[in-house]
Design an enzyme around this catalytic site. Structure first.
Site, PDB file in Angstrom:
ATOM      1  N   LYS A  32       0.803  -1.233   0.000  1.00 52.97           N
ATOM      2  CA  LYS A  32       0.000   0.000   0.000  1.00 52.97           C
ATOM      3  C   LYS A  32       0.828   1.271   0.000  1.00 52.97           C
ATOM      4  CE  LYS A  32      -1.272   0.032   4.920  1.00 52.97           C
ATOM      5  NZ  LYS A  32      -2.407   0.030   5.854  1.00 52.97           N
ATOM      6  N   THR A  40       9.306  -4.239   8.935  1.00 52.63           N
ATOM      7  CA  THR A  40      10.579  -4.943   8.790  1.00 52.63           C
ATOM      8  C   THR A  40      11.755  -3.969   8.773  1.00 52.63           C
ATOM      9  OG1 THR A  40       9.536  -6.781   7.613  1.00 52.63           O
ATOM     10  CG2 THR A  40      11.909  -6.430   7.229  1.00 52.63           C
ATOM     11  N   TRP A  42      12.253  -1.297  10.188  1.00 53.43           N
ATOM     12  CA  TRP A  42      12.573  -0.638  11.456  1.00 53.43           C
ATOM     13  C   TRP A  42      13.181  -1.586  12.476  1.00 53.43           C
ATOM     14  CZ3 TRP A  42      12.884   4.322  11.250  1.00 53.43           C
ATOM     15  CH2 TRP A  42      12.104   5.013  10.320  1.00 53.43           C
ATOM     16  N   ALA A  43      13.200  -2.877  12.166  1.00 53.74           N
ATOM     17  CA  ALA A  43      13.708  -3.846  13.149  1.00 53.74           C
ATOM     18  C   ALA A  43      15.166  -3.536  13.460  1.00 53.74           C
ATOM     19  CB  ALA A  43      13.557  -5.262  12.610  1.00 53.74           C
ATOM     20  N   GLN A  44      15.485  -3.553  14.739  1.00 50.57           N
ATOM     21  CA  GLN A  44      16.808  -3.099  15.153  1.00 50.57           C
ATOM     22  C   GLN A  44      17.705  -4.272  15.560  1.00 50.57           C
ATOM     23  OE1 GLN A  44      15.912  -0.396  18.337  1.00 50.57           O
ATOM     24  NE2 GLN A  44      15.044   1.153  17.001  1.00 50.57           N
ATOM     25  N   GLU A 111      20.382 -11.719  23.718  1.00 49.52           N
ATOM     26  CA  GLU A 111      19.237 -10.890  24.108  1.00 49.52           C
ATOM     27  C   GLU A 111      18.494 -11.547  25.246  1.00 49.52           C
ATOM     28  OE1 GLU A 111      16.806  -9.839  20.764  1.00 49.52           O
ATOM     29  OE2 GLU A 111      18.281  -8.410  20.029  1.00 49.52           O
ATOM     30  N   HIS A 226       6.238  -2.268  24.624  1.00 52.02           N
ATOM     31  CA  HIS A 226       7.604  -1.915  25.012  1.00 52.02           C
ATOM     32  C   HIS A 226       7.521  -0.753  26.000  1.00 52.02           C
ATOM     33  CE1 HIS A 226      11.811  -0.833  24.739  1.00 52.02           C
ATOM     34  NE2 HIS A 226      12.032  -1.943  24.063  1.00 52.02           N
ATOM     35  N   ARG A 270      10.529  -6.031  31.813  1.00 50.04           N
ATOM     36  CA  ARG A 270       9.996  -4.960  30.963  1.00 50.04           C
ATOM     37  C   ARG A 270       8.489  -4.759  31.089  1.00 50.04           C
ATOM     38  NH1 ARG A 270      13.817  -6.823  26.786  1.00 50.04           N
ATOM     39  NH2 ARG A 270      15.486  -5.303  26.799  1.00 50.04           N
ATOM     40  N   HIS A 331       3.835  -2.811  20.453  1.00 51.15           N
ATOM     41  CA  HIS A 331       5.029  -3.136  19.675  1.00 51.15           C
ATOM     42  C   HIS A 331       4.824  -4.308  18.726  1.00 51.15           C
ATOM     43  CE1 HIS A 331       9.251  -3.018  18.853  1.00 51.15           C
ATOM     44  NE2 HIS A 331       9.516  -4.172  19.439  1.00 51.15           N
ATOM     45  N   GLU A 355       3.681 -11.245  10.692  1.00 53.73           N
ATOM     46  CA  GLU A 355       2.965 -10.749  11.873  1.00 53.73           C
ATOM     47  C   GLU A 355       1.444 -10.842  11.709  1.00 53.73           C
ATOM     48  OE1 GLU A 355       4.864  -7.250  13.504  1.00 53.73           O
ATOM     49  OE2 GLU A 355       3.217  -6.931  14.910  1.00 53.73           O
ATOM     50  N   ARG A 366       6.189 -13.132  22.681  1.00 54.62           N
ATOM     51  CA  ARG A 366       7.205 -13.406  21.656  1.00 54.62           C
ATOM     52  C   ARG A 366       8.605 -13.337  22.257  1.00 54.62           C
ATOM     53  NH1 ARG A 366      10.176  -9.525  17.927  1.00 54.62           N
ATOM     54  NH2 ARG A 366       9.500  -8.011  19.466  1.00 54.62           N
TER      55      ARG A 366
HETATM   56  C1  LIG Z   1      10.799  -0.514  15.951  1.00 60.49           C
HETATM   57  C2  LIG Z   1      10.709  -2.002  15.751  1.00 60.49           C
HETATM   58  C3  LIG Z   1      11.808  -2.802  16.021  1.00 60.49           C
HETATM   59  C4  LIG Z   1      11.735  -4.196  15.835  1.00 60.49           C
HETATM   60  N1  LIG Z   1      12.859  -4.959  16.026  1.00 60.49           N
HETATM   61  C5  LIG Z   1      12.815  -6.300  15.761  1.00 60.49           C
HETATM   62  C6  LIG Z   1      13.992  -7.101  15.828  1.00 60.49           C
HETATM   63  O1  LIG Z   1      15.082  -6.606  16.108  1.00 60.49           O
HETATM   64  N2  LIG Z   1      13.881  -8.430  15.563  1.00 60.49           N
HETATM   65  C7  LIG Z   1      12.686  -9.014  15.229  1.00 60.49           C
HETATM   66  O2  LIG Z   1      12.648 -10.224  14.999  1.00 60.49           O
HETATM   67  N3  LIG Z   1      11.572  -8.263  15.124  1.00 60.49           N
HETATM   68  C8  LIG Z   1      11.602  -6.938  15.369  1.00 60.49           C
HETATM   69  N4  LIG Z   1      10.465  -6.188  15.243  1.00 60.49           N
HETATM   70  C9  LIG Z   1       9.245  -6.843  14.750  1.00 60.49           C
HETATM   71  C10 LIG Z   1       9.390  -7.115  13.246  1.00 60.49           C
HETATM   72  O3  LIG Z   1      10.002  -6.006  12.638  1.00 60.49           O
HETATM   73  C11 LIG Z   1       8.045  -7.382  12.567  1.00 60.49           C
HETATM   74  O4  LIG Z   1       7.292  -8.283  13.317  1.00 60.49           O
HETATM   75  C12 LIG Z   1       8.255  -7.969  11.175  1.00 60.49           C
HETATM   76  O5  LIG Z   1       9.132  -7.160  10.444  1.00 60.49           O
HETATM   77  C13 LIG Z   1       6.920  -8.120  10.441  1.00 60.49           C
HETATM   78  O6  LIG Z   1       7.194  -8.489   9.112  1.00 60.49           O
HETATM   79  P1  LIG Z   1       5.995  -8.742   8.111  1.00 60.49           P
HETATM   80  O7  LIG Z   1       6.586  -9.074   6.787  1.00 60.49           O
HETATM   81  O8  LIG Z   1       5.025  -9.681   8.693  1.00 60.49           O
HETATM   82  O9  LIG Z   1       5.227  -7.337   8.040  1.00 60.49           O
HETATM   83  P2  LIG Z   1       5.778  -5.856   7.684  1.00 60.49           P
HETATM   84  O10 LIG Z   1       7.231  -5.810   7.591  1.00 60.49           O
HETATM   85  O11 LIG Z   1       5.121  -4.924   8.627  1.00 60.49           O
HETATM   86  O12 LIG Z   1       5.153  -5.628   6.245  1.00 60.49           O
HETATM   87  C14 LIG Z   1       3.749  -5.461   6.065  1.00 60.49           C
HETATM   88  C15 LIG Z   1       3.504  -4.989   4.651  1.00 60.49           C
HETATM   89  O13 LIG Z   1       2.114  -5.040   4.343  1.00 60.49           O
HETATM   90  C16 LIG Z   1       1.749  -3.839   3.671  1.00 60.49           C
HETATM   91  N5  LIG Z   1       0.306  -3.649   3.836  1.00 60.49           N
HETATM   92  C17 LIG Z   1      -0.383  -3.507   4.982  1.00 60.49           C
HETATM   93  N6  LIG Z   1      -1.695  -3.377   4.699  1.00 60.49           N
HETATM   94  C18 LIG Z   1      -1.826  -3.439   3.356  1.00 60.49           C
HETATM   95  C19 LIG Z   1      -2.931  -3.354   2.458  1.00 60.49           C
HETATM   96  N7  LIG Z   1      -4.188  -3.172   2.869  1.00 60.49           N
HETATM   97  N8  LIG Z   1      -2.699  -3.460   1.128  1.00 60.49           N
HETATM   98  C20 LIG Z   1      -1.415  -3.622   0.672  1.00 60.49           C
HETATM   99  N9  LIG Z   1      -0.343  -3.705   1.470  1.00 60.49           N
HETATM  100  C21 LIG Z   1      -0.558  -3.620   2.795  1.00 60.49           C
HETATM  101  C22 LIG Z   1       2.610  -2.786   4.346  1.00 60.49           C
HETATM  102  O14 LIG Z   1       2.663  -1.612   3.592  1.00 60.49           O
HETATM  103  C23 LIG Z   1       3.929  -3.555   4.389  1.00 60.49           C
HETATM  104  O15 LIG Z   1       4.541  -3.534   3.131  1.00 60.49           O
HETATM  105  C24 LIG Z   1      10.521  -4.798  15.409  1.00 60.49           C
HETATM  106  C25 LIG Z   1       9.419  -3.996  15.141  1.00 60.49           C
HETATM  107  C26 LIG Z   1       9.501  -2.612  15.298  1.00 60.49           C
HETATM  108  C27 LIG Z   1       8.300  -1.786  14.972  1.00 60.49           C
END
Ligand SMILES: Cc1cc2nc3c(=O)[nH]c(=O)nc-3n(C[C@H](O)[C@H](O)[C@H](O)COP(=O)(O)OP(=O)(O)OC[C@H]3O[C@@H](n4cnc5c(N)ncnc54)[C@H](O)[C@@H]3O)c2cc1C
Length: 502
Positions: A32, A40, A42-44, A111, A226, A270, A331, A355, A366
């Site tokens: 979108k 993803t 932003w994962a640190q 961790e 968090h 935490r 978070h 997720e 988690r």
């Molecule tokens: C600040 C932060 C730090 C983190 N650090 C870690 C870490 O160090 N290690 C770890 O394992 N996890 C970490 N996490 C968690 C991890 O980043 C996420 O759980 C993971 O990246 C999710 O991946 P995903 O592919 O499921 O979804 P995402 O990476 O969130 O991707 C979702 C996608 O779906 C798209 N989308 C959503 N709705 C629609 C729609 N209606 N139509 C079309 N597209 C849509 C979005 O635009 C995006 O492209 C962190 C999260 C945050 C916020």
């Protein structure tokens, strides 16, 4: 040729797309925003996997089950952990440069709640950005993959009992994409809450669409919070290490309140600190508490915490001179659309990964750095299943939690902010029956009046109703779900709570 539609471009969606394309499918990735607008990126901290000779699959499994308080699906956890190393090798192959130690082996972080150092990272604290960049580049050049940015899933298209495509909105118009399989990889729903570390795209769209299509969901009461995100501008994580170095938490009166909650004060588990912050905020009319790091001095803050230092200063704050406003923040969503080990949902033709999915790997909480791994492992499995499935085996789902039957309460006009405040107050870190019922009533009133809502807001509202319903149904505290009215004595000391990391 099989046509596969992947919705979402984070680690889960891009991995699924690449695996399906490599098995000869024609793949359309719909996202979108821009391709890299994901959680993803932003994962640190990193991605957990067994890669060290002195680490074992059993140890990683045990840590994951402890974090999840045993509510995990053991088969899903075993799949996650045993296939993790292969997915790490794949990420390296696709161009992710994980940080290395002097001997050339992976640098591995330790961790909280991991028995051994097993968290691989890239660019120090920029692991997600490195993964997003590598997978994004791979998808852009992969044969058979088309990427549609700024294209938003609106609805799943069902014929008979099967998903056969999606309706999307792009540039103000709606169009229909047809496919043999649809893989939802739309991420989490941090935007349910007024404070979240998640970007604005995390609005639970995929979970809402799956619910409307009749798919089973589970574990939605388990939301990880968090304790310290910056409360100025976009939420930004302030690592627990800052408190470990001596920073303290104070309220409006300048009082250190964390010791009211736990003898370890700011260094308590935490979830305890997060709840202490939430309580202090409630007592001062919702204003953020403050993190006082002034004793550390400007030089040390800049050297020890360069990324956070830059983020703080970019918001016009000088944390070497004055305490900075922080808040607990939603978070990570442990629950989601119920799947089997190959991402199949209870609706034929529909898969869910990352997720958005509830694979069962996380249980009630988690383990840090298991979510990127989940996206890689189950993204690959779902991509391959979508390419090869000819029949649809029955997918087992836990007993459904019905939406609570409550009378619609009097409600303020619907706005996204009003919904987020309601969820923060009644379905956040500390819940009880009264507050959850009140929230359910307001949500029911909003749901009965569909005016003034865009598609994201409608989805958030539906997911909120299910989060509240699940939180009402689980009357005891466990993992990330804390019921003030039913708290068991052991809740604050569970090792699982240490897992609220990155
Ligand atoms: C600040 C932060 C730090 C983190 N650090 C870690 C870490 O160090 N290690 C770890 O394992 N996890 C970490 N996490 C968690 C991890 O980043 C996420 O759980 C993971 O990246 C999710 O991946 P995903 O592919 O499921 O979804 P995402 O990476 O969130 O991707 C979702 C996608 O779906 C798209 N989308 C959503 N709705 C629609 C729609 N209606 N139509 C079309 N597209 C849509 C979005 O635009 C995006 O492209 C962190 C999260 C945050 C916020």
């Amino acid at each position: 040729m099989t046509d596969v539609i992947v919705v979402g471009s984070g680690i889960a969606g891009l991995t699924a797309a690449l695996h399906a394309a490599e098995r000869g499918c024609r793949v359309t990735v719909v996202t979108k925003g821009f391709l890299a607008d994901t959680n993803t990126r932003w994962a640190q901290g990193g991605v957990a996997a067994v890669t060290a000779p002195d680490d074992t699959v059993d140890s990683h499994i045990a840590d994951t089950l402890t974090a999840g308080v045993g509510l995990n699906d053991p088969a899903a956890v075993r799949t996650l952990v045993t296939e993790g190393p292969d997915r790490i090798a794949e990420l390296v192959h696709r161009g992710v440069t994980f940080d290395r130690a002097a001997d050339g082996d992976f640098a591995r972080g330790l961790e909280a709640a991991h028995a051994r150092p097993r968290v691989l990272h890239a660019g120090g604290d920029a692991t997600g950005a490195a993964i997003q960049a590598a997978l994004g580049a791979a998808v852009r050049t992969a044969r058979g993959v088309e990427v549609l940015e700024h294209t938003m899933l609106r609805e799943l298209v069902i014929e008979g009992e099967r998903v056969v495509g999606i309706d999307v909105e792009t540039g103000g118009t709606t169009r229909r994409l047809r496919g043999d399989a649809v893989i939802l990889a739309t991420g989490g729903a941090g935007q349910l809450y007024s404070h979240t570390t998640n970007p604005v795209s995390a609005t639970g769209d995929g979970i809402a669409a799956a619910l409307r299509a009749g798919a089973a969901v589970a574990d939605l009461e388990f939301v990880q919070f968090h304790p310290t995100a910056l409360a100025v501008g976009d939420a930004f994580l302030v690592s627990e290490a800052v408190r470990g170095d001596g920073a303290t938490l104070i309220d409006d009166a300048g009082r250190r309140f964390a010791f009211d909650a736990h003898p370890d004060g700011e260094l308590a588990p935490r979830d305890v600190v997060a709840r202490a912050n939430a309580r202090a905020m409630a007592a001062q009319g919702g204003r953020p508490v403050r993190l006082d790091a002034t004793a550390l001095g400007a030089e040390r803050l800049a050297r020890r915490f360069p990324t956070i230092d830059a983020a703080v200063r970019a918001r016009g704050l000088d944390w070497s001179r004055e305490p900075i406003p922080v808040t607990p923040a939603a978070h990570y969503l442990m629950g989601g659309v119920v799947t089997d080990l190959d991402g199949r949902t209870t609706v034929p033709g529909l898969y869910a990964v990352g997720e958005t999915a509830r694979t069962g790997v996380h249980g009630a909480n988690r383990l840090a750095s298991n979510s990127l791994l989940e996206g890689a492992v189950f993204g690959a499995r779902a991509g391959e299943a979508a390419a090869t499935d000819r029949a649809w085996p029955p997918v087992e789902a836990p007993a459904a939690v019905p939406l609570p039957v409550v009378a619609a309460a009097s409600a303020p006009p619907f706005t996204r902010a009003a919904l987020q405040e309601l969820m923060w107050e009644h379905a956040g870190l500390v819940r009880d029956d009264d507050g959850l019922r009140r929230a359910a009533g307001v949500l029911a009133a909003w749901a009965a009046d569909p005016r003034l809502r865009n598609a994201e807001d409608a989805g958030l509202l539906l997911v909120a109703q299910h989060v509240v319903g699940a939180a009402l149904a689980r009357t005891g505290s466990v993992g990330a779900h804390f019921r003030a009215d039913e708290a068991g004595p052991a809740v604050t000391s569970l090792p699982a709570q240490e897992a609220l990391a990155c």
